[in-house]
Design a protein around this motif. Structure first.
Motif, PDB file in Angstrom:
ATOM      1  N   ASP A   1       0.674  -1.228  -0.018  1.00  0.00           N
ATOM      2  CA  ASP A   1      -0.162   0.003  -0.172  1.00  0.00           C
ATOM      3  C   ASP A   1       0.721   1.264  -0.064  1.00  0.00           C
ATOM      4  OD1 ASP A   1      -2.343  -1.466  -0.102  1.00  0.00           O
ATOM      5  OD2 ASP A   1      -2.685  -1.133   2.036  1.00  0.00           O
ATOM      6  N   CYS A   2       2.017   1.298   0.816  1.00  0.00           N
ATOM      7  CA  CYS A   2       2.796   2.495   0.814  1.00  0.00           C
ATOM      8  C   CYS A   2       3.427   2.724  -0.638  1.00  0.00           C
ATOM      9  CB  CYS A   2       3.896   2.094   2.025  1.00  0.00           C
ATOM     10  SG  CYS A   2       5.041   3.786   2.238  1.00  0.00           S
TER      11      CYS A   2
ATOM     12  N   ILE B   1       0.803   4.242  -2.892  1.00  0.00           N
ATOM     13  CA  ILE B   1       0.445   5.748  -2.681  1.00  0.00           C
ATOM     14  C   ILE B   1       1.581   6.397  -2.854  1.00  0.00           C
ATOM     15  CG2 ILE B   1      -0.048   7.141  -0.834  1.00  0.00           C
ATOM     16  CD1 ILE B   1      -1.801   4.967   0.460  1.00  0.00           C
ATOM     17  N   THR B   2       2.788   5.935  -2.666  1.00  0.00           N
ATOM     18  CA  THR B   2       4.125   6.731  -2.681  1.00  0.00           C
ATOM     19  C   THR B   2       4.375   6.950  -4.129  1.00  0.00           C
ATOM     20  OG1 THR B   2       5.113   5.977  -0.882  1.00  0.00           O
ATOM     21  CG2 THR B   2       6.625   6.966  -2.569  1.00  0.00           C
TER      22      THR B   2
ATOM     23  N   GLN C   1       2.087   6.945  -6.747  1.00  0.00           N
ATOM     24  CA  GLN C   1       1.141   7.879  -7.223  1.00  0.00           C
ATOM     25  C   GLN C   1       1.387   9.470  -6.951  1.00  0.00           C
ATOM     26  OE1 GLN C   1      -2.409   6.759  -4.991  1.00  0.00           O
ATOM     27  NE2 GLN C   1      -2.936   4.988  -6.382  1.00  0.00           N
ATOM     28  N   ILE C   2       1.955   9.664  -5.631  1.00  0.00           N
ATOM     29  CA  ILE C   2       2.361  10.817  -5.318  1.00  0.00           C
ATOM     30  C   ILE C   2       3.556  11.279  -6.341  1.00  0.00           C
ATOM     31  CG2 ILE C   2       3.207  12.571  -3.480  1.00  0.00           C
ATOM     32  CD1 ILE C   2       1.728  10.821  -1.444  1.00  0.00           C
TER      33      ILE C   2
ATOM     34  N   GLU D   1      10.092   8.131  -6.183  1.00  0.00           N
ATOM     35  CA  GLU D   1       9.510   7.865  -4.869  1.00  0.00           C
ATOM     36  C   GLU D   1      10.387   8.163  -3.812  1.00  0.00           C
ATOM     37  OE1 GLU D   1       7.877   3.875  -5.924  1.00  0.00           O
ATOM     38  OE2 GLU D   1       8.288   4.480  -7.832  1.00  0.00           O
TER      39      GLU D   1
ATOM     40  N   ASP E   1      -2.167  14.542   0.880  1.00  0.00           N
ATOM     41  CA  ASP E   1      -1.353  13.248   0.407  1.00  0.00           C
ATOM     42  C   ASP E   1      -0.451  12.949   1.719  1.00  0.00           C
ATOM     43  OD1 ASP E   1      -1.977  12.778  -2.125  1.00  0.00           O
ATOM     44  OD2 ASP E   1      -0.541  14.486  -2.902  1.00  0.00           O
TER      45      ASP E   1
ATOM     46  N   ARG F   1      -2.556  10.724   3.654  1.00  0.00           N
ATOM     47  CA  ARG F   1      -2.565   9.177   3.116  1.00  0.00           C
ATOM     48  C   ARG F   1      -1.268   8.423   3.460  1.00  0.00           C
ATOM     49  NH1 ARG F   1      -3.024   9.524  -2.934  1.00  0.00           N
ATOM     50  NH2 ARG F   1      -3.582   7.308  -2.830  1.00  0.00           N
ATOM     51  N   LEU F   2      -0.335   9.012   3.593  1.00  0.00           N
ATOM     52  CA  LEU F   2       1.070   8.459   4.036  1.00  0.00           C
ATOM     53  C   LEU F   2       0.930   8.297   5.557  1.00  0.00           C
ATOM     54  CD1 LEU F   2       3.499  10.411   1.573  1.00  0.00           C
ATOM     55  CD2 LEU F   2       2.972   7.801   1.462  1.00  0.00           C
TER      56      LEU F   2
ATOM     57  N   LEU G   1      -0.668   5.067   7.135  1.00  0.00           N
ATOM     58  CA  LEU G   1      -0.301   3.741   6.695  1.00  0.00           C
ATOM     59  C   LEU G   1       0.536   3.174   7.957  1.00  0.00           C
ATOM     60  CD1 LEU G   1       1.207   4.407   3.219  1.00  0.00           C
ATOM     61  CD2 LEU G   1      -0.544   3.220   3.574  1.00  0.00           C
TER      62      LEU G   1
END
Length: 301
Positions: free
Chosen positions: A216-217, A220-221, A223-224, A232, A272, A275-276, A279
């Motif tokens: 998951d990390c 999301i990483t 995507q950002i 990343e 964002d 979101r991080l 996690l």
């Protein structure tokens, strides 16, 4: 959050540093020189890295005045001669003096106890206080200490550490410890910020497969990172900076060394960041393969 490449934390340490873990002596000499020439002014080392001779050569070869540099190194609290045993007060003093010879320096800006692995850690901390008074370490601190081991120091009537360097990334945020450090003016430094990435230590076999908790990390990483058109790695380093931590990066490749310093031309939005932040699993990764939890301290003697 306003951050610049000249920003320093409360003890005057540049908030982006160059780490030397897993570099050979030769790699350390080359990489430290390249890092300083690229603009790094903080170099982080340790006795246990066994490359301080190369690190010292790299510092000297860069030709930057000592006053512009901030050099950190660490005491490994255990000795293997003649057997595994704790370093006492005098051995702690002698260790830094030997490290200074290898680094070709008269003093270090910051000296840390690498982990609370010794039952003599209060004796070692008292030795760091002496090293500070002697001018051999301008600032003193610890690494891998939790709230309990930090309180041991103040409960013993000793000065509170100025710094605590701990593993810190979205999967391991040490919420209570971070709050405690902030309340007690202990400057936080993050290591292994890139641990959630699939490329982190990819060449090192991990006995404990922890890839499943990273997915998951990583998603999301990425995507950002794609949105900002950066790596990343930069996202994870920038995230830690925005959380108030100083960060360390390491590479033996000149292009990557320069890239890792370029963290100040973008800002992660609060949405964002959340979101991080969400996690967190309180899952350390850096020492997983060693079978050691560096924050588990033995009883004090």
């Amino acid at each position: 959050m306003i951050l610049s490449n000249t920003a320093r934390n409360r003890i005057g340490m540049p908030i982006v540093g160059f780490g030397t873990y897993q570099l050979s002596k030769e790699q350390a000499e080359f990489s430290v020189k390249e890092a300083i020439l690229a603009g790094f002014r903080h170099v982080d080392s340790s006795e246990i890295y066994r490359n301080e001779e190369g690190t010292g050569k790299g510092i000297k070869a860069a030709g930057i005045s000592r006053e512009q540099l901030f050099i950190t190194t660490k005491l490994y609290p255990l000795s293997k001669v003649p057997k595994i045993m704790s370093k006492n007060h005098q051995q702690t003093i002698d260790t830094l003096k030997n490290q200074l010879v290898q680094l070709q320096l008269d003093y270090v800006d910051l000296y840390l106890i690498h982990a609370p692995l010794s039952a003599l850690r209060l004796e070692q901390w008292a030795a760091l206080e002496e090293l500070n008074k002697l001018g051999l370490a301008k600032h003193i601190g610890v690494s891998n200490y939790n709230i309990s081991t930090l309180k041991e120091i103040t409960d013993a009537g000793l000065t509170i550490p100025e710094v605590n360097q701990i593993e810190f990334h979205p999967l391991c945020t040490h919420v209570e410890l971070t709050n405690y450090m902030n309340k007690n003016a202990i400057a936080p430094i993050a290591y292994s910020s890139l641990a959630p990435l699939s490329t982190w230590r990819a060449d090192k076999k991990q006995e404990n497969d922890l890839d499943h908790i990273k997915r998951d990390c990583q998603l999301i990483t990425k995507q950002i990172a794609d949105r900002f058109h950066v790596s990343e790695a930069k996202i994870l380093l920038r995230w830690a900076l925005q959380r108030g931590y100083a960060v360390l990066s390491r590479s033996s490749k000149p292009d990557r060394i320069r890239e890792n310093l370029e963290l100040f031309d973008f800002e992660i939005p609060e949405s964002d960041m959340k979101r991080l932040n969400h996690l967190n699993q309180n899952q350390p990764l850096a020492w997983a393969n060693s079978g050691i939890n560096p924050m588990e301290a033995p009883p004090i003697q």
